[in-house]
Design an enzyme around this catalytic site. Sequence first.
Site, short mmCIF file in Angstrom:
data_model
loop_
_atom_site.label_atom_id
_atom_site.label_comp_id
_atom_site.label_asym_id
_atom_site.label_seq_id
_atom_site.Cartn_x
_atom_site.Cartn_y
_atom_site.Cartn_z
N HIS A 41 0.83 -1.21 0.00
CA HIS A 41 0.00 0.00 0.00
C HIS A 41 0.87 1.26 0.00
O HIS A 41 0.57 2.23 -0.70
CB HIS A 41 -0.96 0.00 1.19
N LYS A 106 -10.40 -7.06 7.94
CA LYS A 106 -11.18 -7.29 9.15
C LYS A 106 -11.02 -6.06 10.04
O LYS A 106 -10.00 -5.38 10.00
CB LYS A 106 -10.78 -8.57 9.86
#
Length: 183
Positions: A41, A106
């Site tokens: 990322h 999550k």
Amino acid sequence: MIMGKAIEINTPLSKDVIKTLKCGDMVYITGAIYTARDAAHKRMAEMLDAGEQPPFDYEGNIVFYAGPAPTKPGDAIGSIGPTTAGRMDLYAPKLIEAGLAAMIGKGNRANAVKQGIIAHGGIYFAGVGGIAAFMSQCVKKVDIVAFDELGTEAIRRLEVERLPVVVAIDSEGNDIYDRCNNN
């Protein structure tokens, strides 16, 4: 317990499909998705800042916040389950703005991520922790797309069949962590 309907979708995702998915819906994804974690990322955000081409086309695509365990002989991939999404929150708004349609992880998300989802018609899916061995059985093919030197954090293109996830934040900002009644 919040429970929506069960829906099967195929990638890449269209804005029309995303709009039909509501907080709490159980979704089964079939098609190509991409893995990317923290280090990937950071690099993708740096590429956007530098005006470089991303390692894959974000438009309509899904990033799965996961890094697989070692692959056993005869399997497409080792155990692969969702990691904590909040670790990508610094970079996610930039990727959403660049066209990323959806994320799988999550845990809850920062307000900036939720606002990006609303502004750009995206979606956040939650995977269930502890389901990594099962999820690996949904992966039919794996190719490394970028950043091979990052090992398990390299970007991989996964071909999945009926990968189970839950809509955690829908395109209107309804958030399962706020009991789906955010708006």
